[in-house]
Design an enzyme around this catalytic site. Structure first.
Site, PDB file in Angstrom:
ATOM      1  N   HIS A  80     -46.096  17.937  55.492  1.00  0.00           N
ATOM      2  CA  HIS A  80     -47.037  17.547  56.542  1.00  0.00           C
ATOM      3  C   HIS A  80     -46.269  17.335  57.827  1.00  0.00           C
ATOM      4  O   HIS A  80     -45.127  16.860  57.787  1.00  0.00           O
ATOM      5  CB  HIS A  80     -47.764  16.248  56.141  1.00  0.00           C
ATOM      6  CG  HIS A  80     -49.011  16.031  56.907  1.00  0.00           C
ATOM      7  ND1 HIS A  80     -49.022  15.421  58.137  1.00  0.00           N
ATOM      8  CD2 HIS A  80     -50.288  16.369  56.633  1.00  0.00           C
ATOM      9  CE1 HIS A  80     -50.259  15.387  58.580  1.00  0.00           C
ATOM     10  NE2 HIS A  80     -51.058  15.964  57.694  1.00  0.00           N
ATOM     11  N   ASP A 100     -54.403  17.749  50.144  1.00  0.00           N
ATOM     12  CA  ASP A 100     -54.957  18.975  49.567  1.00  0.00           C
ATOM     13  C   ASP A 100     -54.418  19.273  48.179  1.00  0.00           C
ATOM     14  O   ASP A 100     -54.952  20.133  47.480  1.00  0.00           O
ATOM     15  CB  ASP A 100     -54.655  20.157  50.492  1.00  0.00           C
ATOM     16  CG  ASP A 100     -55.457  20.036  51.761  1.00  0.00           C
ATOM     17  OD1 ASP A 100     -56.638  19.707  51.654  1.00  0.00           O
ATOM     18  OD2 ASP A 100     -54.894  20.243  52.848  1.00  0.00           O
TER      19      ASP A 100
HETATM   20  N1  CMC Z   1     -43.083  24.561  50.885  1.00  0.00           N
HETATM   21  C1  CMC Z   1     -41.769  24.886  51.089  1.00  0.00           C
HETATM   22  N2  CMC Z   1     -41.071  24.534  52.179  1.00  0.00           N
HETATM   23  C2  CMC Z   1     -41.709  23.816  53.109  1.00  0.00           C
HETATM   24  C3  CMC Z   1     -43.063  23.430  52.982  1.00  0.00           C
HETATM   25  C4  CMC Z   1     -43.747  23.831  51.816  1.00  0.00           C
HETATM   26  N3  CMC Z   1     -45.020  23.507  51.630  1.00  0.00           N
HETATM   27  N4  CMC Z   1     -43.441  22.732  54.056  1.00  0.00           N
HETATM   28  C5  CMC Z   1     -42.357  22.664  54.852  1.00  0.00           C
HETATM   29  N5  CMC Z   1     -41.309  23.313  54.272  1.00  0.00           N
HETATM   30  C6  CMC Z   1     -39.942  23.412  54.805  1.00  0.00           C
HETATM   31  C7  CMC Z   1     -39.860  24.396  55.970  1.00  0.00           C
HETATM   32  O1  CMC Z   1     -39.550  25.703  55.524  1.00  0.00           O
HETATM   33  C8  CMC Z   1     -38.734  23.782  56.778  1.00  0.00           C
HETATM   34  O2  CMC Z   1     -37.509  24.077  56.142  1.00  0.00           O
HETATM   35  P1  CMC Z   1     -36.166  24.305  57.033  1.00  0.00           P
HETATM   36  O3  CMC Z   1     -35.931  23.007  57.732  1.00  0.00           O
HETATM   37  O4  CMC Z   1     -35.128  24.658  56.015  1.00  0.00           O
HETATM   38  O5  CMC Z   1     -36.483  25.435  57.955  1.00  0.00           O
HETATM   39  C9  CMC Z   1     -38.946  22.287  56.619  1.00  0.00           C
HETATM   40  O6  CMC Z   1     -39.607  22.124  55.350  1.00  0.00           O
HETATM   41  C10 CMC Z   1     -39.789  21.646  57.719  1.00  0.00           C
HETATM   42  O7  CMC Z   1     -41.037  22.309  57.747  1.00  0.00           O
HETATM   43  P2  CMC Z   1     -41.821  22.774  59.052  1.00  0.00           P
HETATM   44  O8  CMC Z   1     -42.454  24.098  58.788  1.00  0.00           O
HETATM   45  O9  CMC Z   1     -40.929  22.659  60.254  1.00  0.00           O
HETATM   46  O10 CMC Z   1     -42.911  21.646  59.119  1.00  0.00           O
HETATM   47  P3  CMC Z   1     -44.221  21.680  59.994  1.00  0.00           P
HETATM   48  O11 CMC Z   1     -44.444  20.291  60.420  1.00  0.00           O
HETATM   49  O12 CMC Z   1     -44.149  22.715  61.054  1.00  0.00           O
HETATM   50  O13 CMC Z   1     -45.320  22.161  58.920  1.00  0.00           O
HETATM   51  C11 CMC Z   1     -47.049  22.183  57.344  1.00  0.00           C
HETATM   52  C12 CMC Z   1     -46.176  21.336  58.291  1.00  0.00           C
HETATM   53  C13 CMC Z   1     -48.160  21.303  56.743  1.00  0.00           C
HETATM   54  C14 CMC Z   1     -47.705  23.345  58.121  1.00  0.00           C
HETATM   55  C15 CMC Z   1     -46.138  22.746  56.224  1.00  0.00           C
HETATM   56  O14 CMC Z   1     -45.548  21.687  55.517  1.00  0.00           O
HETATM   57  C16 CMC Z   1     -46.920  23.646  55.275  1.00  0.00           C
HETATM   58  O15 CMC Z   1     -47.118  24.841  55.571  1.00  0.00           O
HETATM   59  N6  CMC Z   1     -47.359  23.101  54.085  1.00  0.00           N
HETATM   60  C17 CMC Z   1     -48.156  23.882  53.158  1.00  0.00           C
HETATM   61  C18 CMC Z   1     -49.578  23.958  53.652  1.00  0.00           C
HETATM   62  C19 CMC Z   1     -50.337  22.669  53.468  1.00  0.00           C
HETATM   63  O16 CMC Z   1     -50.318  22.069  52.409  1.00  0.00           O
HETATM   64  N7  CMC Z   1     -51.052  22.273  54.531  1.00  0.00           N
HETATM   65  C20 CMC Z   1     -51.930  21.100  54.487  1.00  0.00           C
HETATM   66  C21 CMC Z   1     -51.535  20.056  55.452  1.00  0.00           C
HETATM   67  S1  CMC Z   1     -52.407  18.515  55.079  1.00  0.00           S
HETATM   68  C22 CMC Z   1     -54.034  18.817  55.468  1.00  0.00           C
HETATM   69  C23 CMC Z   1     -54.293  18.708  56.900  1.00  0.00           C
HETATM   70  O17 CMC Z   1     -54.068  17.624  57.491  1.00  0.00           O
HETATM   71  O18 CMC Z   1     -54.796  19.709  57.445  1.00  0.00           O
END
Ligand code: CMC
Length: 434
Positions: free
Chosen positions: A313, A371
């Site tokens: 998140h 989720d």
């Molecule tokens: N699986 C594997 N790796 C992950 C995941 C995941 N679900 N989420 C983040 N990472 C890794 C990402 O690759 C990055 O690694 P590195 O630092 O080595 O490059 C690190 O963790 C930080 O992630 P980020 O992409 O910079 O984080 P963000 O804040 O941009 O993304 C997110 C947040 C929710 C989009 C992402 O965690 C994600 O895609 N999760 C899966 C989708 C999901 O469950 N979304 C629902 C969110 S909760 C409901 C809502 O409020 O809408």
């Protein structure tokens, strides 16, 4: 907003004069540096794609402490609201700032119940869609179309219009979600039954048929109400920011909320519960629990493009408090339906266990989000996977409206207009032109 004791000073290595910027404190949470005069004073913009460090507004509605894993609606912890409140009282709280007393609660329930039907003409509009259309495609259209049916509540500058459009949206969203489901499966639409609770009515419109009585199961009714409470608002997430930005142009509330529905559809946001269940299905097909380790290796391989859906998140760097509550609800619903040995639930628990012990997830502070379990609960209730995000949209509508109305009432409100750093070609001439 109150001025903090300190100021921020920005200095430049090229000798340009440094500038001071005011710092403001909210009631809780990080202070903010006010950069509004930065461009005027320096000719420079700030650069923050994805809003990693940018507060886009001031708000008194919802507060998240991502490190603690705390979520407050108007100051009340989500656990207390989920355990002691109901969804419509939560709507009242989000919209008006305080929980209703007994009379206010009764009046508000009655008011919402009086608006559950949609204009009969909406049915004909709906019939223009293909039966196999994704419900979120249909919902984006239906919610936007409300502005074509309710002309008397489209002036965003008129507080009465804002009030009535808020009630209409909260009341009609369950009807529209259920209609898009019934349309897809070819069953007759069920008119709302206003003697039922908000979630009981939704269950009946979804699963009832006109030729039989429908008895609402109180455990499922309560579970759905809890899903609605947990999804009601989540401060400045992507869809809420979309609604604010869209509404900042002065467009009508139905159009602004339709923009929120469209944004929510994405798999990184509201579409994650659908994507999460699909992921669990895929692991199940690979061989189930014994294949979790193999799947995790794919997730950790940056080149695979595979993410652990329902994990991670932008704000929570701890367990999402909604995920804990949803896990409880999951246990209750599966026990009620005699599905304690549901293989998907067992698989989800195993995935969670392995992820919480794995250094990849631990070091990045990736925890289950809401989720992760909400899809399992919804599937057990009988809601089809492609409708999960529609249910999320239904619940989030109140948050979108509360945030939109707060923005319109803010004396500092301006049309939202981000700036950019241009990296394309400088001016050049079309061949033959001067
Ligand atoms: N699986 C594997 N790796 C992950 C995941 C995941 N679900 N989420 C983040 N990472 C890794 C990402 O690759 C990055 O690694 P590195 O630092 O080595 O490059 C690190 O963790 C930080 O992630 P980020 O992409 O910079 O984080 P963000 O804040 O941009 O993304 C997110 C947040 C929710 C989009 C992402 O965690 C994600 O895609 N999760 C899966 C989708 C999901 O469950 N979304 C629902 C969110 S909760 C409901 C809502 O409020 O809408």
């Amino acid at each position: 907003m109150k001025l903090a004791d300190n100021k921020a000073t920005l200095s430049f290595s090229n000798g340009s004069p440094s500038i001071e910027m005011p710092v403001y404190s909210g009631s809780i949470g990080p202070d903010v540096i006010d950069i509004r005069k930065l461009y005027g004073q320096t000719g420079m913009f700030t650069y923050d794609p994805g809003f990693l460090s940018t507060a886009s507004c001031q708000s008194a509605i919802t507060f998240i402490d991502g490190d603690k894993g705390e979520l407050l609606y108007r100051g009340y912890p989500i656990e207390q609201l989920a355990n002691h409140g109901d969804y419509l009282d939560t709507c009242y709280l989000l919209l008006k700032g305080d929980l209703p007393d007994a009379k206010q609660s009764t009046d508000f329930h009655k008011l919402v119940n009086n608006h559950t039907m949609v204009n009969e003409q909406m049915q004909f509009f709906l019939r223009g869609f293909r039966r196999d259309a994704h419900p979120m495609a249909v919902m984006t259209g239906l919610v936007g179309a409300l502005s074509a049916f309710y002309h008397d509540s489209t002036d965003i500058t008129n507080p009465e219009h804002r009030e009535i459009s808020a009630i209409r949206l909260i009341a009609k969203l369950p009807t529209l979600v259920a209609m898009s489901y019934k349309y897809g499966i070819g069953q007759p639409f069920m008119y709302p039954q206003n003697s039922l609770s908000y979630s009981g009515n939704f269950l009946r419109m979804m699963f009832g048929v006109p030729c039989e009585d429908y008895v609402v199961n109180p455990v499922l009714e309560r579970a759905l109400d809890r899903i609605f409470i947990l999804h009601a608002d989540h401060e400045q997430n992507a869809s809420t920011s979309t609604v604010r930005l869209c509404g900042s142009s002065g467009t009508n509330p139905f159009a602004a909320v339709a923009a929120g529905v469209a944004c929510l559809w994405g798999p990184a946001h509201g579409g994650a519960n659908e994507a999460c269940l699909k992921m669990l299905d895929d692991i199940q097909r690979m061989g189930g629990i014994s294949k979790v380790g193999e799947f995790m290796e794919q997730v950790k391989d940056k080149n695979s493009g595979v993410k652990l859906m329902g994990f991670g998140h932008r704000v929570y760097k701890n367990y999402d408090p909604r995920a804990k509550l949803m896990q409880e609800t999951c246990n209750e619903v599966l026990a009620e339906l005699g599905l304690e040995n549901d293989p998907m639930f067992k698989l989800a628990k195993q995935v969670e266990k392995i992820a919480l012990e794995d250094d990849y997830f631990v070091s990045r502070k990736l925890y289950p989000n809401v989720d992760f379990y909400s899809g399992i609960v919804q599937r057990a209730i009988g809601i089809p996977v492609n409708l999960f995000t529609g249910v999320f949209a239904l619940a989030r509508t109140v948050g979108w409206i509360a945030q939109l109305n707060e923005m319109i009432g803010d004396p500092e409100y301006k049309i939202g207009r981000p700036r950019q750093m241009f990296t394309g070609s400088p001016r050049r001439n079309v061949p033959g032109a001067k």
